[in-house]
Write a protein that holds these residues in place. Structure first.
Motif, mmCIF file in Angstrom:
data_model
loop_
_atom_site.group_PDB
_atom_site.id
_atom_site.type_symbol
_atom_site.label_atom_id
_atom_site.label_comp_id
_atom_site.label_asym_id
_atom_site.label_seq_id
_atom_site.Cartn_x
_atom_site.Cartn_y
_atom_site.Cartn_z
ATOM 1 N N LEU A 7 1.212 -0.962 0.001
ATOM 2 C CA LEU A 7 0.218 0.385 0.346
ATOM 3 C C LEU A 7 0.865 1.288 0.443
ATOM 4 C CD1 LEU A 7 -2.694 -0.884 2.240
ATOM 5 C CD2 LEU A 7 -2.692 -1.312 -0.021
ATOM 6 N N GLY A 8 0.785 2.072 -1.283
ATOM 7 C CA GLY A 8 1.734 2.928 -1.239
ATOM 8 C C GLY A 8 2.605 2.639 -2.188
ATOM 9 N N ALA A 9 3.427 3.605 -3.021
ATOM 10 C CA ALA A 9 3.850 3.679 -3.977
ATOM 11 C C ALA A 9 4.891 4.192 -4.527
ATOM 12 C CB ALA A 9 3.439 3.280 -5.672
ATOM 13 N N GLY A 10 5.456 5.020 -3.068
ATOM 14 C CA GLY A 10 6.503 5.436 -3.356
ATOM 15 C C GLY A 10 7.651 5.315 -3.391
ATOM 16 N N GLU A 11 8.809 6.164 -2.368
ATOM 17 C CA GLU A 11 10.103 4.962 -2.305
ATOM 18 C C GLU A 11 10.923 3.850 -1.834
ATOM 19 O OE1 GLU A 11 14.280 4.646 -3.375
ATOM 20 O OE2 GLU A 11 12.482 6.302 -4.009
ATOM 21 N N SER A 12 9.404 3.703 -1.302
ATOM 22 C CA SER A 12 9.673 2.427 0.246
ATOM 23 C C SER A 12 8.331 1.581 -0.640
ATOM 24 C CB SER A 12 9.027 2.705 1.367
ATOM 25 O OG SER A 12 8.303 2.755 1.231
ATOM 26 N N GLY A 13 7.568 2.145 -1.123
ATOM 27 C CA GLY A 13 6.650 0.975 -1.802
ATOM 28 C C GLY A 13 7.175 0.225 -2.515
ATOM 29 N N ALA A 14 7.811 1.282 -3.568
ATOM 30 C CA ALA A 14 7.936 0.747 -4.426
ATOM 31 C C ALA A 14 9.194 -0.074 -4.606
ATOM 32 C CB ALA A 14 8.654 1.433 -6.558
ATOM 33 N N GLY A 15 10.218 0.019 -3.979
ATOM 34 C CA GLY A 15 10.752 -0.628 -3.342
ATOM 35 C C GLY A 15 11.040 -2.100 -2.514
ATOM 36 N N ALA A 16 9.592 -1.704 -2.627
ATOM 37 C CA ALA A 16 9.544 -3.609 -0.978
ATOM 38 C C ALA A 16 8.433 -4.290 -2.278
ATOM 39 C CB ALA A 16 8.596 -2.985 -0.349
ATOM 40 N N ALA A 17 7.676 -3.549 -3.599
ATOM 41 C CA ALA A 17 7.308 -4.036 -4.942
ATOM 42 C C ALA A 17 8.760 -5.372 -5.424
ATOM 43 C CB ALA A 17 6.498 -3.168 -6.005
ATOM 44 N N VAL A 18 9.939 -4.143 -5.401
ATOM 45 C CA VAL A 18 10.573 -4.816 -6.263
ATOM 46 C C VAL A 18 11.435 -6.013 -5.958
ATOM 47 C CG1 VAL A 18 13.254 -5.112 -7.586
ATOM 48 C CG2 VAL A 18 11.721 -2.936 -7.617
ATOM 49 N N LEU A 19 11.154 -6.536 -4.565
ATOM 50 C CA LEU A 19 12.471 -7.129 -3.447
ATOM 51 C C LEU A 19 11.269 -8.112 -3.447
ATOM 52 C CD1 LEU A 19 13.884 -8.464 -1.988
ATOM 53 C CD2 LEU A 19 13.758 -6.852 0.271
ATOM 54 N N ALA A 20 9.920 -7.861 -3.649
ATOM 55 C CA ALA A 20 8.238 -9.663 -3.130
ATOM 56 C C ALA A 20 8.806 -9.808 -4.193
ATOM 57 C CB ALA A 20 7.621 -8.244 -2.571
ATOM 58 N N LYS A 21 8.143 -9.111 -5.313
ATOM 59 C CA LYS A 21 8.662 -9.747 -6.741
ATOM 60 C C LYS A 21 10.485 -11.110 -6.593
ATOM 61 C CE LYS A 21 7.238 -10.442 -10.756
ATOM 62 N NZ LYS A 21 5.509 -10.792 -11.200
ATOM 63 N N SER A 22 11.240 -10.092 -6.827
ATOM 64 C CA SER A 22 12.476 -10.914 -6.563
ATOM 65 C C SER A 22 12.448 -12.177 -5.825
ATOM 66 C CB SER A 22 13.872 -10.236 -6.255
ATOM 67 O OG SER A 22 13.653 -9.683 -5.316
ATOM 68 N N ILE A 66 0.482 -7.752 4.322
ATOM 69 C CA ILE A 66 0.672 -5.723 3.851
ATOM 70 C C ILE A 66 1.858 -5.166 4.261
ATOM 71 C CG2 ILE A 66 -0.312 -3.723 3.669
ATOM 72 C CD1 ILE A 66 -2.436 -6.363 2.346
ATOM 73 N N ILE A 67 2.381 -4.558 3.178
ATOM 74 C CA ILE A 67 3.491 -3.972 3.811
ATOM 75 C C ILE A 67 2.780 -2.147 3.133
ATOM 76 C CG2 ILE A 67 5.568 -3.543 2.799
ATOM 77 C CD1 ILE A 67 6.130 -5.322 1.960
ATOM 78 N N LYS A 68 2.601 -1.737 4.259
ATOM 79 C CA LYS A 68 2.072 -0.639 4.781
ATOM 80 C C LYS A 68 3.353 0.765 4.812
ATOM 81 C CE LYS A 68 1.009 1.207 8.872
ATOM 82 N NZ LYS A 68 1.309 2.835 8.233
ATOM 83 N N SER A 69 2.890 1.852 3.058
ATOM 84 C CA SER A 69 3.815 3.230 3.706
ATOM 85 C C SER A 69 3.427 4.264 4.728
ATOM 86 C CB SER A 69 2.924 4.480 2.540
ATOM 87 O OG SER A 69 3.655 5.391 2.768
ATOM 88 N N PRO A 70 4.489 4.695 5.169
ATOM 89 C CA PRO A 70 4.548 5.164 6.297
ATOM 90 C C PRO A 70 3.719 6.250 6.281
ATOM 91 C CG PRO A 70 6.909 5.173 5.725
ATOM 92 C CD PRO A 70 5.841 4.656 5.114
ATOM 93 N N GLY A 71 3.176 6.724 5.420
ATOM 94 C CA GLY A 71 2.628 7.839 4.923
ATOM 95 C C GLY A 71 1.054 6.887 5.339
ATOM 96 N N ILE A 72 0.537 6.273 5.835
ATOM 97 C CA ILE A 72 -1.275 5.826 5.660
ATOM 98 C C ILE A 72 -1.357 5.783 6.501
ATOM 99 C CG2 ILE A 72 -2.146 4.051 4.974
ATOM 100 C CD1 ILE A 72 -0.798 3.420 2.498
#
Length: 443
Positions: A7-22, A66-72
């Motif tokens: 949840l959240g596709a900023g710097e942390s969210g996009a990075g987490a997505a890449v790691l999860a996919k890998s 769920i990996i949550k953006s800290p801003g949420i």
């Protein structure tokens, strides 16, 4: 296949997505706002599904984690539904920590954490250490774990990030200070905020290090309550019984684990608050085995952090200082304390439950005028107007710069140190600071 939703596709969210996919997870990213183009490109390149402008519940509530953006906020409707289902919700830092054996040096505090984090990173980088910068600054920890592989990570952690960290462990934890901040996110309960900050020491063992400011009254009285297991490394401005690092006779002294000293006047950063930052950074580098020579050199040639007491320009004898990163009252207190001239203070923004009593005496002593920058300035008027200083109400940075320039006399300083979050008028504190610098340069 385990399903992870970010949840959240900023710097942390996009990075987490890449790691999860890998790591082979079924990965999906959802953001209620529009996703920046470079993050979309990153996700597309990794064949990661995403959505923007909405949270599609059937795609989110089916997640195993769920990996949550800290801003949420924790009371956002989708978060409440996930909690009701019992779905684990973690931070990007927690997730990334599962996939690296690197040493973690983690820094938090109400103020000073960005400067201290940047300074520690500068020392390590200058010493030739294979080190990454992550957390609130630098690149996503998860993205670095997925693509770069460092031996050390220097990580700035906000209370929001710490809220959703459970098994992650800091090898070296640094707690700079605790003063009221973000109370709107903690039910206006200071203890909730304190507990969040102390989470930086959770899971530490006696082989780990906990570095903290020895003179902070909140930290001192909460140490026993939180049962710190790590070895304690308290620092102070002056020599005291407990402190292992301090200044004595204009010498910066660190006694543990290896004796270190250097002349205080050679520190690149000036002011009492920066002395604390330098002491915490010096202890951290000392613990990591970086040589005295490298520590001395890096402490003496560090260039500082953008938007933190950043000198912008002198225009017709008036100095302009950008302290947009001062998003709470205590941070503004340090800025005002460092003023050597009378100042026009630009203050205001999205109030987080601020109590301005802490800076009242310094405003009386240091300020010759106030510019209220915000959509809702009533609280500022109620608190400061009785001081009898000239006041101007503005709702744009251009007007704030113009008003402060007209109010200031030659030899005075215009200080942007807002005490508040930026989100009423600006995208971020960086946007606020960048606009300030632009309009100052346009004078």
């Amino acid at each position: 296949m385990k399903r992870i939703v970010i949840l959240g596709a900023g710097e942390s969210g996009a990075g987490a997505a890449v790691l999860a996919k890998s790591k082979g997870f079924d990965t999906f990213v959802s953001d209620m706002s529009l996703i920046k183009s470079h993050y979309k490109e990153l996700l597309d390149n990794q064949n990661i599904a995403w959505e923007e402008g909405q949270h599609t519940e059937e795609l989110i509530l089916s997640a195993d984690e769920i990996i949550k953006s800290p801003g949420i906020p924790n009371d956002a409707p989708i978060i409440l539904k996930l909690k009701a289902k019992g779905t684990p919700i973690i931070s990007e830092i927690e997730f990334a920590g599962r996939y690296t054996n690197a040493k973690m040096i983690c820094i938090t505090g109400s103020n000073g954490k960005t400067t201290t984090t940047s300074l520690i990173y500068h020392i390590f980088k200058s010493a030739g250490v294979n080190v990454g910068l992550a957390g609130n600054i630098g690149k996503s920890l998860a993205l670095q774990v997925a693509t770069e592989k460092h031996d050390y990570y220097i990580i700035e952690l906000s209370s929001f990030q710490l809220d959703n960290m459970y098994n992650f462990k800091a090898d070296i934890a640094v707690l700079m200070n605790i003063t009221p901040d973000h109370l709107d996110r903690y039910d206006h309960n200071m203890q909730n905020y304190i507990d969040a900050k102390f989470r930086i020491a959770q899971n530490q063992t006696p082989e780990d290090a906990f570095i903290f400011w020895n003179d902070d009254p909140i930290i001192k009285c909460q140490l026993d309550k939180h049962g710190i297991h790590a070895h304690l490394y308290p620092f102070s401005a002056m020599k005291e019984n407990d402190a292992i690092a301090y200044v004595d006779d204009n010498e910066v002294i660190i006694n543990e684990p290896i004796a270190f000293n250097m002349e205080q006047e050679k520190l690149a950063l000036t002011g009492t608050h920066n002395l604390y930052n330098s002491l915490a950074a010096g202890i951290s580098a000392n613990l990591a085995g970086i040589t005295k020579e490298h520590i001395r050199k890096a402490l003496s040639d560090f260039k500082g952090v953008e938007h933190r007491l950043e000198k912008v320009a002198r225009v017709r004898g008036i100095d302009f200082i950008n302290d947009s990163k001062a998003t709470n009252v205590n941070s503004c207190w340090y800025a005002l304390q460092s003023m050597t001239t009378k100042a026009i203070l630009i203050i205001g923004g999205k109030d987080k439950g601020n109590d301005y009593t802490e800076i009242e005496d310094l405003v009386k002593e240091k300020c010759s005028g106030l510019v209220y920058l915000g959509l809702h300035n009533e609280k500022l008027h109620d608190f400061f107007d009785h001081l009898g200083l000239p006041v101007s109400d503005v709702q744009s940075m251009k007007d704030a710069v113009d008003a402060s320039y007209q109010m200031a006399k030659k030899g005075e300083t215009v200080l942007l140190s807002p005490c508040c979050a930026s989100f009423d008028l600006f995208k971020s504190y960086e946007d606020r600071g960048d606009q300030f610098k632009k309009y100052v340069c346009d004078l």
